[in-house]
Design a protein around this motif. Sequence first.
Motif, PDB file in Angstrom:
ATOM      1  N   VAL A  87       0.959  -1.340  -0.033  1.00  0.00           N
ATOM      2  CA  VAL A  87      -0.177  -0.798   0.026  1.00  0.00           C
ATOM      3  C   VAL A  87       1.125   0.970   0.024  1.00  0.00           C
ATOM      4  CG1 VAL A  87      -1.436   1.693   1.345  1.00  0.00           C
ATOM      5  CG2 VAL A  87      -1.801  -1.017   1.377  1.00  0.00           C
ATOM      6  N   ASP A  88       1.071   2.335  -1.294  1.00  0.00           N
ATOM      7  CA  ASP A  88       2.041   3.498  -1.265  1.00  0.00           C
ATOM      8  C   ASP A  88       1.203   4.021   0.466  1.00  0.00           C
ATOM      9  OD1 ASP A  88       0.252   5.699  -2.085  1.00  0.00           O
ATOM     10  OD2 ASP A  88      -0.479   3.926  -3.281  1.00  0.00           O
ATOM     11  N   GLY A  89       2.498   5.245   0.624  1.00  0.00           N
ATOM     12  CA  GLY A  89       2.463   6.239   1.280  1.00  0.00           C
ATOM     13  C   GLY A  89       1.050   6.719   0.872  1.00  0.00           C
ATOM     14  N   ILE A  90       0.351   7.347  -0.279  1.00  0.00           N
ATOM     15  CA  ILE A  90      -0.193   8.574  -0.106  1.00  0.00           C
ATOM     16  C   ILE A  90      -1.439   8.003   0.030  1.00  0.00           C
ATOM     17  CG2 ILE A  90      -1.431  10.204  -1.391  1.00  0.00           C
ATOM     18  CD1 ILE A  90       1.257  10.517  -0.349  1.00  0.00           C
ATOM     19  N   SER A  91      -2.276   6.582  -0.327  1.00  0.00           N
ATOM     20  CA  SER A  91      -3.118   5.513   0.023  1.00  0.00           C
ATOM     21  C   SER A  91      -3.428   5.067   0.949  1.00  0.00           C
ATOM     22  CB  SER A  91      -3.114   4.638  -0.583  1.00  0.00           C
ATOM     23  OG  SER A  91      -3.185   4.807  -2.599  1.00  0.00           O
ATOM     24  N   LEU A  92      -2.391   5.388   1.761  1.00  0.00           N
ATOM     25  CA  LEU A  92      -2.408   4.869   3.704  1.00  0.00           C
ATOM     26  C   LEU A  92      -2.677   5.831   4.635  1.00  0.00           C
ATOM     27  CD1 LEU A  92      -1.377   2.913   5.759  1.00  0.00           C
ATOM     28  CD2 LEU A  92       0.944   3.309   5.912  1.00  0.00           C
ATOM     29  N   VAL A  93      -2.151   7.594   3.933  1.00  0.00           N
ATOM     30  CA  VAL A  93      -3.257   8.822   4.421  1.00  0.00           C
ATOM     31  C   VAL A  93      -4.453   8.923   3.937  1.00  0.00           C
ATOM     32  CG1 VAL A  93      -3.082  11.170   4.718  1.00  0.00           C
ATOM     33  CG2 VAL A  93      -1.002   9.754   4.424  1.00  0.00           C
ATOM     34  N   ALA A  94      -4.629   8.733   2.950  1.00  0.00           N
ATOM     35  CA  ALA A  94      -6.164   8.467   2.561  1.00  0.00           C
ATOM     36  C   ALA A  94      -6.999   6.947   3.426  1.00  0.00           C
ATOM     37  CB  ALA A  94      -6.493   7.702   1.451  1.00  0.00           C
ATOM     38  N   GLY A  95      -5.980   5.754   3.673  1.00  0.00           N
ATOM     39  CA  GLY A  95      -6.456   4.998   4.413  1.00  0.00           C
ATOM     40  C   GLY A  95      -7.027   5.244   6.453  1.00  0.00           C
ATOM     41  N   VAL A  96      -5.555   5.901   6.479  1.00  0.00           N
ATOM     42  CA  VAL A  96      -5.654   6.584   7.672  1.00  0.00           C
ATOM     43  C   VAL A  96      -7.231   7.602   7.585  1.00  0.00           C
ATOM     44  CG1 VAL A  96      -4.561   7.222   9.641  1.00  0.00           C
ATOM     45  CG2 VAL A  96      -3.455   5.753   8.477  1.00  0.00           C
ATOM     46  N   ARG A  97      -7.468   8.441   7.093  1.00  0.00           N
ATOM     47  CA  ARG A  97      -8.495   9.323   7.375  1.00  0.00           C
ATOM     48  C   ARG A  97      -9.820   9.350   7.625  1.00  0.00           C
ATOM     49  NH1 ARG A  97      -6.726  12.872  10.414  1.00  0.00           N
ATOM     50  NH2 ARG A  97      -7.883  14.566   9.836  1.00  0.00           N
ATOM     51  N   SER A  98      -9.793   7.986   6.455  1.00  0.00           N
ATOM     52  CA  SER A  98     -11.209   7.814   6.557  1.00  0.00           C
ATOM     53  C   SER A  98     -11.165   6.665   7.763  1.00  0.00           C
ATOM     54  CB  SER A  98     -11.043   6.059   5.535  1.00  0.00           C
ATOM     55  OG  SER A  98     -12.790   5.684   5.336  1.00  0.00           O
ATOM     56  N   ARG A  99     -10.122   5.905   8.425  1.00  0.00           N
ATOM     57  CA  ARG A  99     -11.118   4.626   9.248  1.00  0.00           C
ATOM     58  C   ARG A  99     -10.262   5.696  10.624  1.00  0.00           C
ATOM     59  NH1 ARG A  99      -8.505   1.287   5.578  1.00  0.00           N
ATOM     60  NH2 ARG A  99      -9.868  -0.669   5.229  1.00  0.00           N
ATOM     61  N   ARG A 100      -9.760   6.499  10.717  1.00  0.00           N
ATOM     62  CA  ARG A 100      -8.871   7.499  12.117  1.00  0.00           C
ATOM     63  C   ARG A 100      -8.746   8.781  12.018  1.00  0.00           C
ATOM     64  NH1 ARG A 100     -11.066   3.639  16.209  1.00  0.00           N
ATOM     65  NH2 ARG A 100     -11.111   1.656  15.199  1.00  0.00           N
ATOM     66  N   PRO A 101     -10.154   9.510  12.030  1.00  0.00           N
ATOM     67  CA  PRO A 101      -9.918  10.534  11.622  1.00  0.00           C
ATOM     68  C   PRO A 101      -9.221  11.743  13.197  1.00  0.00           C
ATOM     69  CG  PRO A 101     -12.084   9.794  12.074  1.00  0.00           C
ATOM     70  CD  PRO A 101     -12.372   8.753  11.658  1.00  0.00           C
ATOM     71  N   SER A 102      -8.905  11.135  13.936  1.00  0.00           N
ATOM     72  CA  SER A 102      -8.555  11.649  14.435  1.00  0.00           C
ATOM     73  C   SER A 102      -7.216  11.495  14.708  1.00  0.00           C
ATOM     74  CB  SER A 102      -9.283  10.873  15.804  1.00  0.00           C
ATOM     75  OG  SER A 102      -8.821   9.507  16.638  1.00  0.00           O
ATOM     76  N   VAL A 103      -6.870  10.333  13.970  1.00  0.00           N
ATOM     77  CA  VAL A 103      -5.125  10.689  13.937  1.00  0.00           C
ATOM     78  C   VAL A 103      -4.362  11.052  12.663  1.00  0.00           C
ATOM     79  CG1 VAL A 103      -2.989   8.875  13.058  1.00  0.00           C
ATOM     80  CG2 VAL A 103      -5.078   7.764  14.412  1.00  0.00           C
ATOM     81  N   HIS A 104      -3.632  11.954  13.097  1.00  0.00           N
ATOM     82  CA  HIS A 104      -2.756  13.085  12.701  1.00  0.00           C
ATOM     83  C   HIS A 104      -1.632  12.792  11.224  1.00  0.00           C
ATOM     84  CE1 HIS A 104      -5.403  16.576  14.164  1.00  0.00           C
ATOM     85  NE2 HIS A 104      -4.692  15.868  15.262  1.00  0.00           N
ATOM     86  N   ALA A 105      -1.849  12.653   9.871  1.00  0.00           N
ATOM     87  CA  ALA A 105      -0.770  12.395   9.277  1.00  0.00           C
ATOM     88  C   ALA A 105       0.571  13.066   8.540  1.00  0.00           C
ATOM     89  CB  ALA A 105      -1.135  11.164   8.000  1.00  0.00           C
ATOM     90  N   VAL A 106       1.631  13.052   8.927  1.00  0.00           N
ATOM     91  CA  VAL A 106       2.028  13.733   8.320  1.00  0.00           C
ATOM     92  C   VAL A 106       3.159  12.664   7.674  1.00  0.00           C
ATOM     93  CG1 VAL A 106       4.583  14.374   8.881  1.00  0.00           C
ATOM     94  CG2 VAL A 106       2.814  14.653  10.413  1.00  0.00           C
ATOM     95  N   VAL A 107       3.826  13.056   6.549  1.00  0.00           N
ATOM     96  CA  VAL A 107       4.602  11.798   5.346  1.00  0.00           C
ATOM     97  C   VAL A 107       5.763  13.265   4.895  1.00  0.00           C
ATOM     98  CG1 VAL A 107       4.704  12.107   2.348  1.00  0.00           C
ATOM     99  CG2 VAL A 107       2.827  12.344   3.817  1.00  0.00           C
TER     100      VAL A 107
END
Length: 261
Positions: A87-107
């Motif tokens: 799973v590429d990094g950017i798609s992982l960001v989308a998955g995280v924000r979809s499932r756990r919106p309280s988690v902040h993603a930094v690339v």
Amino acid sequence: MVRIRVLVVDDHRIFAESLAAALAAEPDVDVAAAGSGPAALRCLERAAAEGRGYDVMLIDAELGTLAAAREHRLPVPVPRSGENGPVDGISLVAGVRSRRPSVHAVVLAEKDDPLRAALALQAGASGWVAKDCSLQRLLTVIRGVLRDETHLPPALLTGVLRELTAARKHRTESEELVESLTPREREVLRCMVAGLGRKAVAERLYLSPHTVRTHMQNVLGKLGVHSTLAAVALARRAGVGPADPEPALAGDVVERSGQLA
């Protein structure tokens, strides 16, 4: 002391363990590491189920492959159940924000790239940071995103805005094409986005394979494309999701003390 829980996601073992060890030395930071996108998603769900969810995820922009993201541009498809491969990094960001919106993603990126940075922001990232930045800079970003700040290098700003503007134009054009489809054709398109073949679509929609073939041909014609892959790319740009996505997650989880297996 309020502790910050950080998950480092990088398939480069030495970098991930070194960064995790450096962050763990901070008195208010708890850190773990995962070596792949699926592992990170499962790690996220397990921690949430145990009542100790993560606050920030540091995600390698080069995780897995960005080929799909470059093919589909914006928005990036969210990983679905059963996707056990990279799973590429950017798609992982989308998955995280979809499932756990309280988690902040930094690339974390090895080099500045306006397109990838725009993809990251569109997917829901709160920051884009160079991998070779100082530890203090990274800590500033981590603490900043927890205050709902967005961190982006000034040198990238113009390029990112240009990419986002172009993406909105492409999305609008794609939306207009999708709107030209009949309700049944849109159902078929959603099945195509889900990766279903003609037989599976027929079973899902209680249609004959011949009828499904006709609908698929009509979809390609109205969208002005010549392949299922191109139709799926256009659908994703228009924000069309897959038919009946499932929430289950897959992949190994490795955590505790930033160790990767």
